[in-house]
Design a protein around this motif. Structure first.
Motif, PDB file in Angstrom:
ATOM      1  N   ALA A 180      20.818 -15.063   9.781  1.00  0.00           N
ATOM      2  CA  ALA A 180      20.241 -14.787   8.462  1.00  0.00           C
ATOM      3  C   ALA A 180      20.108 -16.079   7.662  1.00  0.00           C
ATOM      4  O   ALA A 180      19.109 -16.290   6.968  1.00  0.00           O
ATOM      5  CB  ALA A 180      21.118 -13.795   7.721  1.00  0.00           C
ATOM      6  N   ALA A 181      21.105 -16.952   7.790  1.00  0.00           N
ATOM      7  CA  ALA A 181      21.032 -18.215   7.051  1.00  0.00           C
ATOM      8  C   ALA A 181      19.857 -19.047   7.548  1.00  0.00           C
ATOM      9  O   ALA A 181      19.172 -19.701   6.746  1.00  0.00           O
ATOM     10  CB  ALA A 181      22.338 -18.988   7.229  1.00  0.00           C
ATOM     11  N   TYR A 182      19.584 -19.010   8.845  1.00  0.00           N
ATOM     12  CA  TYR A 182      18.455 -19.780   9.359  1.00  0.00           C
ATOM     13  C   TYR A 182      17.135 -19.181   8.884  1.00  0.00           C
ATOM     14  O   TYR A 182      16.182 -19.915   8.621  1.00  0.00           O
ATOM     15  CB  TYR A 182      18.511 -19.876  10.889  1.00  0.00           C
ATOM     16  CG  TYR A 182      19.794 -20.498  11.388  1.00  0.00           C
ATOM     17  CD1 TYR A 182      20.451 -21.458  10.615  1.00  0.00           C
ATOM     18  CD2 TYR A 182      20.381 -20.135  12.580  1.00  0.00           C
ATOM     19  CE1 TYR A 182      21.647 -22.032  11.037  1.00  0.00           C
ATOM     20  CE2 TYR A 182      21.571 -20.698  13.016  1.00  0.00           C
ATOM     21  CZ  TYR A 182      22.196 -21.640  12.235  1.00  0.00           C
ATOM     22  OH  TYR A 182      23.380 -22.208  12.651  1.00  0.00           O
ATOM     23  N   CYS A 183      17.070 -17.855   8.773  1.00  0.00           N
ATOM     24  CA  CYS A 183      15.876 -17.240   8.172  1.00  0.00           C
ATOM     25  C   CYS A 183      15.682 -17.775   6.753  1.00  0.00           C
ATOM     26  O   CYS A 183      14.565 -18.123   6.348  1.00  0.00           O
ATOM     27  CB  CYS A 183      16.019 -15.712   8.126  1.00  0.00           C
ATOM     28  SG  CYS A 183      15.869 -14.929   9.726  1.00  0.00           S
ATOM     29  N   SER A 184      16.776 -17.849   5.992  1.00  0.00           N
ATOM     30  CA  SER A 184      16.699 -18.388   4.635  1.00  0.00           C
ATOM     31  C   SER A 184      16.146 -19.801   4.654  1.00  0.00           C
ATOM     32  O   SER A 184      15.315 -20.164   3.821  1.00  0.00           O
ATOM     33  CB  SER A 184      18.084 -18.423   3.994  1.00  0.00           C
ATOM     34  OG  SER A 184      18.457 -17.157   3.586  1.00  0.00           O
ATOM     35  N   LEU A 185      16.605 -20.587   5.614  1.00  0.00           N
ATOM     36  CA  LEU A 185      16.165 -21.979   5.654  1.00  0.00           C
ATOM     37  C   LEU A 185      14.675 -22.067   5.972  1.00  0.00           C
ATOM     38  O   LEU A 185      13.962 -22.922   5.416  1.00  0.00           O
ATOM     39  CB  LEU A 185      16.993 -22.749   6.689  1.00  0.00           C
ATOM     40  CG  LEU A 185      16.810 -24.250   6.688  1.00  0.00           C
ATOM     41  CD1 LEU A 185      17.009 -24.827   5.303  1.00  0.00           C
ATOM     42  CD2 LEU A 185      17.785 -24.908   7.640  1.00  0.00           C
ATOM     43  N   LEU A 186      14.192 -21.176   6.838  1.00  0.00           N
ATOM     44  CA  LEU A 186      12.745 -21.154   7.100  1.00  0.00           C
ATOM     45  C   LEU A 186      11.992 -20.866   5.808  1.00  0.00           C
ATOM     46  O   LEU A 186      10.967 -21.490   5.508  1.00  0.00           O
ATOM     47  CB  LEU A 186      12.413 -20.086   8.157  1.00  0.00           C
ATOM     48  CG  LEU A 186      12.745 -20.420   9.603  1.00  0.00           C
ATOM     49  CD1 LEU A 186      12.532 -19.199  10.477  1.00  0.00           C
ATOM     50  CD2 LEU A 186      11.876 -21.566  10.105  1.00  0.00           C
ATOM     51  N   GLY A 187      12.520 -19.913   5.047  1.00  0.00           N
ATOM     52  CA  GLY A 187      11.883 -19.600   3.765  1.00  0.00           C
ATOM     53  C   GLY A 187      11.908 -20.791   2.827  1.00  0.00           C
ATOM     54  O   GLY A 187      10.932 -21.073   2.123  1.00  0.00           O
ATOM     55  N   ILE A 188      13.031 -21.512   2.822  1.00  0.00           N
ATOM     56  CA  ILE A 188      13.141 -22.693   1.957  1.00  0.00           C
ATOM     57  C   ILE A 188      12.098 -23.734   2.372  1.00  0.00           C
ATOM     58  O   ILE A 188      11.455 -24.362   1.526  1.00  0.00           O
ATOM     59  CB  ILE A 188      14.567 -23.282   2.039  1.00  0.00           C
ATOM     60  CG1 ILE A 188      15.588 -22.313   1.428  1.00  0.00           C
ATOM     61  CG2 ILE A 188      14.643 -24.619   1.311  1.00  0.00           C
ATOM     62  CD1 ILE A 188      17.031 -22.695   1.663  1.00  0.00           C
ATOM     63  N   ALA A 189      11.922 -23.895   3.699  1.00  0.00           N
ATOM     64  CA  ALA A 189      10.931 -24.865   4.170  1.00  0.00           C
ATOM     65  C   ALA A 189       9.527 -24.466   3.734  1.00  0.00           C
ATOM     66  O   ALA A 189       8.723 -25.316   3.332  1.00  0.00           O
ATOM     67  CB  ALA A 189      11.001 -24.977   5.695  1.00  0.00           C
ATOM     68  N   LEU A 190       9.220 -23.168   3.802  1.00  0.00           N
ATOM     69  CA  LEU A 190       7.900 -22.707   3.347  1.00  0.00           C
ATOM     70  C   LEU A 190       7.706 -23.021   1.866  1.00  0.00           C
ATOM     71  O   LEU A 190       6.650 -23.502   1.437  1.00  0.00           O
ATOM     72  CB  LEU A 190       7.748 -21.203   3.587  1.00  0.00           C
ATOM     73  CG  LEU A 190       7.592 -20.730   5.027  1.00  0.00           C
ATOM     74  CD1 LEU A 190       7.510 -19.207   5.076  1.00  0.00           C
ATOM     75  CD2 LEU A 190       6.345 -21.325   5.666  1.00  0.00           C
ATOM     76  N   LEU A 191       8.736 -22.729   1.067  1.00  0.00           N
ATOM     77  CA  LEU A 191       8.636 -22.994  -0.375  1.00  0.00           C
ATOM     78  C   LEU A 191       8.487 -24.484  -0.635  1.00  0.00           C
ATOM     79  O   LEU A 191       7.735 -24.907  -1.524  1.00  0.00           O
ATOM     80  CB  LEU A 191       9.874 -22.472  -1.099  1.00  0.00           C
ATOM     81  CG  LEU A 191       9.950 -20.969  -1.312  1.00  0.00           C
ATOM     82  CD1 LEU A 191      11.257 -20.621  -2.001  1.00  0.00           C
ATOM     83  CD2 LEU A 191       8.784 -20.479  -2.142  1.00  0.00           C
ATOM     84  N   LEU A 224      15.567 -14.454   0.902  1.00  0.00           N
ATOM     85  CA  LEU A 224      16.542 -13.442   0.490  1.00  0.00           C
ATOM     86  C   LEU A 224      17.305 -12.827   1.668  1.00  0.00           C
ATOM     87  O   LEU A 224      18.333 -12.182   1.454  1.00  0.00           O
ATOM     88  CB  LEU A 224      15.841 -12.334  -0.315  1.00  0.00           C
ATOM     89  CG  LEU A 224      16.293 -12.295  -1.769  1.00  0.00           C
ATOM     90  CD1 LEU A 224      16.052 -13.619  -2.446  1.00  0.00           C
ATOM     91  CD2 LEU A 224      15.621 -11.188  -2.529  1.00  0.00           C
ATOM     92  N   THR A 225      16.801 -13.017   2.894  1.00  0.00           N
ATOM     93  CA  THR A 225      17.496 -12.436   4.050  1.00  0.00           C
ATOM     94  C   THR A 225      18.948 -12.890   4.111  1.00  0.00           C
ATOM     95  O   THR A 225      19.853 -12.084   4.341  1.00  0.00           O
ATOM     96  CB  THR A 225      16.771 -12.818   5.346  1.00  0.00           C
ATOM     97  OG1 THR A 225      15.442 -12.311   5.279  1.00  0.00           O
ATOM     98  CG2 THR A 225      17.462 -12.222   6.554  1.00  0.00           C
TER      99      THR A 225
END
Lengths: 616, 114, 255
Positions: A180-191, A224-225
């Motif tokens: 889940a934390a890695y999903c968050s990091l992908l989202g952070i990279a997109l942002l 948010l994941t």
């Protein structure tokens, strides 16, 4: 005296230094020395955060790390921001860590020799992770401290290495949460790609000036994941009962009392600061999606809680049920809902940690946390029994407990949005509180017949647990009894301190003020928001609903203990039908299989994507 | 062509997830988690790329030359260390599980259910 | 859930995520875009602090707090592994047996070990100037030391690896990072502020606090990784007994 800005990083630095000192000194110091040192360190952090709470007042305390102050709204560094909700969450974590350290003074027979400092050092690292996560104003920094919390928690969960179950629970916990934390990091990279920023305030400012598209929605769900998995929102909740059922009791107190709630806090903070603006996720989309998720979480947690015989697992599912309520309180997107949830979380932390602590006493005395196996065996423990009953009533929302006040405030805020939502609050409180009362009546008072074994159903028994303590022949260590009592008193104090509720209500108003947060974090001129704070005191309706759920809880417990035996219901009755067609399949989903849980994580992300996209 | 590096990150994530869902060996599962994490490195570095630029190190580079984004590289570096630490902890759990349970097949770990 | 149902569930959810992510990617700036606002600011800030390696500047100056958190994760992982891989009640340690090694292999290891360690120290020391730094050099140091195990045997490794010292060094280095942060608070009024003289650009003494933090991280990563590997190697080589299961990877039971 340090300045207010210095207190924010110190809240993280103090436990970090403590962990270092303990891990080194633990090689030479005797056990008692380590305990005293760790307790002193935890007290220091509590004092630091109390001072921060006082200094923050009804505003925000800001600290630009490394001296990289923003110029013209542009920054290259990391900022820490504390309002009373963030600082209060960190303070709650620090208080619970202190309680847990004192509780485990005489708890473990291990670690001995040069390992005596390892356990308290890990607890202090855990505290640093929680404080950092609660205070940071930077998305990537939040990810780092999220992972610090996680990594330490995995190790603490697998503490009892002689037993295969803790290892299994810790591994599931670790893999699902890291994923889940890695999903968050992908989202952070997109942002980051979209805005070129990492600070919460800057991200919010940049997104507000752009149109909403698939990237924003995808980034929102991915970011948010992480917090939502930590918060154990259905269908991300499967790891939680497995980890809680097996973690050492003191660790359970922290996991259920504050770490899971930090997930809710993180989700709320990220939404309000980053995505609540014009270019983010519409309020209606967020509200509908997370109200549904909250209700689902509450119902699943409640259903499963009632079914358990393993005490720790029962308390874990009760946490899932209550997290559903916290999510509802956040999802209504009003300051009133937030304020109620904040009070509820504070009260719940006291009650739940106390109940876990009392469960630790049973484990200490009888080497079991199984409701059936312990039937009538704990009659000699009068005071723990009384405290257990009180904890059950607190969980059921009986006034004047803090849980009751939090429940009353949140259900009123939710009721403004949908008239049937208060019913969910009452049901969750009644059933989870009832399950705890049921255990208390059977275990401490020996009421009713011994429950019959059920064949052919998936369940986790609490038999054959190894005591986590030295020898059950000695007297009960005083901290193990005093701490739960103090924690319950804390839960009472939350309900009886009007000032606390009022300041949390003002903080909730501040929490939802995106522009004010940006101005504070970027050092620009702020326009003071002048909105009246939401109500924060007892109301007649709240007291009555609290009494109602407490009475329902007692009725449920009494019926379960003294009523007709399980399975006596006619095979065609509605109860039997529900049990067969609804409860049993839900229980089967909690299979303990890692592959299932990862599949559910994927499904949860996909459903959130579809739900948010459909409404944006 | 413009999207390929970003889509590669998604593909790596999904492959790692697939491995985790179907894994029959916990060591393999921890490896799959590392694969899923690699997607974050790929995405971060792809996001920070600047066409025609070089590494952001000015030891033998005139100041003012175009360089790729150093921030994502720092984030990726942090991420690598985090991943290594978590992997080490998870593998420690797997070792003990093998000793106590005699199996590293997640399908055989069914004591926590219901 | 049956495994076919689970797979079907995952594949449908994965398809949704794939579509959503692809749609999100169409909204990204094109690959290789010249627009990197934070990156440009970071480069300017790094040069203003006379740090030639801007990545190090981000890690140890601009966003040093991230690195502090990440160092703590590593420290926590070492502590956690110490806790999880401790000797259980039913286990005991055995002295490893000597292995036969070809003399040429042994000579090769003896020659390469100092070279590798020197390389590691170089990479740590030049972290503010050239690619590399505390993490990378620390890992080189830690793995280099294990040449003693690969080229000789476990007994030799145990002789060149003072575990108790390294264990303390790991903790002290982690604490040094935090302590330097507090020192910045005292001296310059901001946590982790770069309060040392900045020196001359592109010299070993440049960049103020960055090389100092780099050294702390180098020590922590180096000693931490050695300690971590030591726990894992102990499990494989020295610890016997415990648990019902034995596998063919374990050493044979003593006679």
């Amino acid at each position: 005296m340090p300045s207010t800005a210095a207190l924010l990083p110190l809240a993280v630095a103090i436990p970090l230094l403590g962990a270092v000192v303990l891990s080194v000194a633990g090689r030479w110091l005797p056990r008692l020395g380590c305990d005293i040192l760790a307790t002193a360190w935890a007290v220091a952090d509590v004092l630091c955060l109390v001072l921060l709470w006082v200094r923050t007042g009804d505003g925000r305390a800001v600290s630009w790390l490394g001296g990289w102050e923003p110029h013209g709204g542009e920054s290259v560094g990391i900022v820490l921001v504390a309002d009373r909700l963030g600082g209060g969450t960190a303070l709650l974590a620090a208080l619970l860590v202190l309680a847990v350290l004192v509780y485990s003074w005489r708890y473990f027979d291990e670690p001995s020799g040069e390992r005596a400092g390892t356990f308290p050092a890990l607890l202090l690292l855990f505290e640093a992770g929680m404080c950092g996560f609660a205070l940071t104003g930077d998305l990537f920094d939040a990810f780092v401290f999220f992972e610090l919390m996680g990594a330490v928690a995995y190790a603490l969960t697998g503490y009892r290495i002689e037993d295969p179950r803790p290892l299994h629970g810790a591994l599931t916990f670790g893999i699902v949460n890291s994923l889940a934390a890695y999903c968050s990091l992908l989202g952070i990279a997109l942002l980051y790609a979209r805005t070129g920023e990492l600070g919460l305030a800057q991200l919010g400012r940049e997104l507000a000036g752009q149109h909403r598209d698939a990237l924003v929605i995808c980034a929102f769900v991915l970011v948010l994941t992480g917090p939502l998995v930590k918060a154990a929102m259905a269908p991300f909740h499967f790891w939680l009962p497995d980890a809680h059922a097996v973690a050492p009791t003191p660790v359970c107190m922290l996991l259920s009392g504050v770490m899971v709630e930090l997930g809710v806090y993180g989700a709320a903070r990220i939404y309000w600061t980053v995505f609540s603006g014009p270019g983010g996720i519409p309020h209606d989309a967020f509200r509908t999606t997370f109200l549904a998720a909250g209700v689902l979480t509450a119902l699943i947690g409640t259903t499963m809680c009632w079914q358990q015989r393993h005490l720790k697992r029962m308390l874990a599912f009760s946490t899932v049920g209550h997290v559903g309520l916290f999510l509802i309180g956040v999802a209504v997107l009003t300051p009133a809902g937030l304020a109620g949830t904040a009070v509820y979380i504070a009260g719940h932390a006291g009650a739940k940690a106390a109940l876990f602590g009392l469960t630790g006493i049973l484990l200490d005395r009888y080497g079991s946390v199984d409701e059936h196996g312990l039937h009538g065996r704990a009659r000699e423990l009068a005071l723990p029994g009384a405290l257990f009953l009180a904890g059950g009533l607190a969980l059921a929302g009986l006034p004047p407990f803090g849980t009751g006040l939090g429940k009353a405030l949140s259900e009123e805020a939710a009721g403004h949005w949908a008239g049937w939502l208060p019913a969910v609050y009452v049901i969750v409180s009644a059933v989870t509180g009832g399950a705890v009362l049921r255990v208390a009546l059977r275990v401490f008072y020996g009421l009713g017949p011994r429950p019959t074994e059920r064949g052919g159903e998936p369940e986790t028994t609490g038999e054959g647990e190894k005591p986590e303590v030295r020898g059950p022949t000695r007297l009960l260590p005083p901290p193990m009894l005093v701490l739960p009592a103090l924690l319950l008193l804390g839960c009472l104090a939350v309900g009886l301190t009007p000032d606390l509720g009022r300041s949390l209500a003002r903080a909730a108003e501040l929490f939802t003020d995106r522009a004010g947060y940006q101005a504070a974090a970027l050092g620009t001129a702020a326009q003071a928001a002048v909105a009246p704070p939401p109500p924060a005191g007892w109301t007649t309706a709240g007291v009555l609903l609290g009494l109602l759920s407490a009475v329902l809880a007692c009725a449920l417990a009494g019926t379960a203990v003294l009523g007709p035996a399980r399975g006596a219901a006619r095979p065609h009755s509605a109860v039997a039908f529900l049990g067969r067609r609804v409860v049993l399949p839900v229980r089967r989903l909690h299979s303990g299989l890692l592959g299932d849980y990862v599949a559910w994580l994927t499904v949860g992300v996909a459903v959130l994507l579809v739900a948010v996209a459909a409404q944006s | 062509m413009n999207l390929l590096p970003f889509l590669a990150a998604a593909w790596i994530l999904l492959v790692g997830l697939y491995g985790l869902v179907t894994s029959r060996n916990l060591v393999h599962a921890v490896g799959c988690l590392a694969v899923a994490q690699s997607s974050t490195y790929v995405l971060l570095l792809a996001v920070g790329y600047r066409r025609g630029a070089t590494a952001p190190v000015f030891a033998d580079l005139p100041v003012g030359s175009p360089v790729v984004d150093p921030v994502v590289q720092a984030l990726a570096l942090t991420d690598v260390v985090v991943g290594a630490a978590v992997t080490a902890l998870l593998l420690a759990l797997v070792i003990q599980l093998q000793k106590r349970h005699g199996t590293v097949d997640p399908q055989n770990l069914t004591e926590l259910r219901g | 859930m049956s495994r076919s149902v689970r797979l079907w569930l995952f594949l449908s959810a994965g398809a949704v995520i794939a579509v959503a992510f692809a749609a999100a990617c169409t909204g990204l700036p094109h690959f290789g875009t010249p627009v990197h606002p934070y990156g440009d600011r970071a480069v300017a800030a790094a040069l203003s602090r006379r740090t030639a390696n801007t990545v190090s500047s981000v890690n140890f100056d601009l966003r040093a707090f991230d690195t502090l958190g990440e160092e703590s994760i590593l420290f926590g992982a070492v502590l956690g592994a110490t806790l999880l891989l401790r000797l259980a009640r039913d286990e005991r340690k055995e002295w490893p047996e000597a292995e036969r090694v070809l003399p040429s292999t042994r000579l090769f290891g003896a020659l390469l070990l100092p070279v590798t360690l020197l390389t590691g120290v170089y990479i740590v020391a030049h972290g503010q100037l050239t690619p590399g730094g505390g993490f990378q050099g620390g890992v080189v140091l830690a793995t280099g030391l294990h040449l003693a195990y690969v080229a000789a045997d476990y007994r030799v490794l145990k002789q060149v690896r003072p575990l108790a010292v390294l264990d303390v060094a790991d903790a002290v280095a982690a604490g040094a990072f935090t302590a330097l942060g507090v020192a910045g608070l005292v001296v310059a009024g901001a946590f982790l502020a770069n309060f040392l003289p900045l020196g001359t650009f592109d010299r070993l003494s440049s960049a103020g606090l960055v090389p100092v933090l780099n050294a702390a991280v180098g020590v922590e990563v180096g000693s931490g990784v050695i300690v971590l590997l030591a726990h894992f190697l102990d499990q494989a080589v020295e610890i016997t007994g415990g648990g019902p299961a034995r596998t063919r990877f374990d050493p044979p039971e003593p006679e």
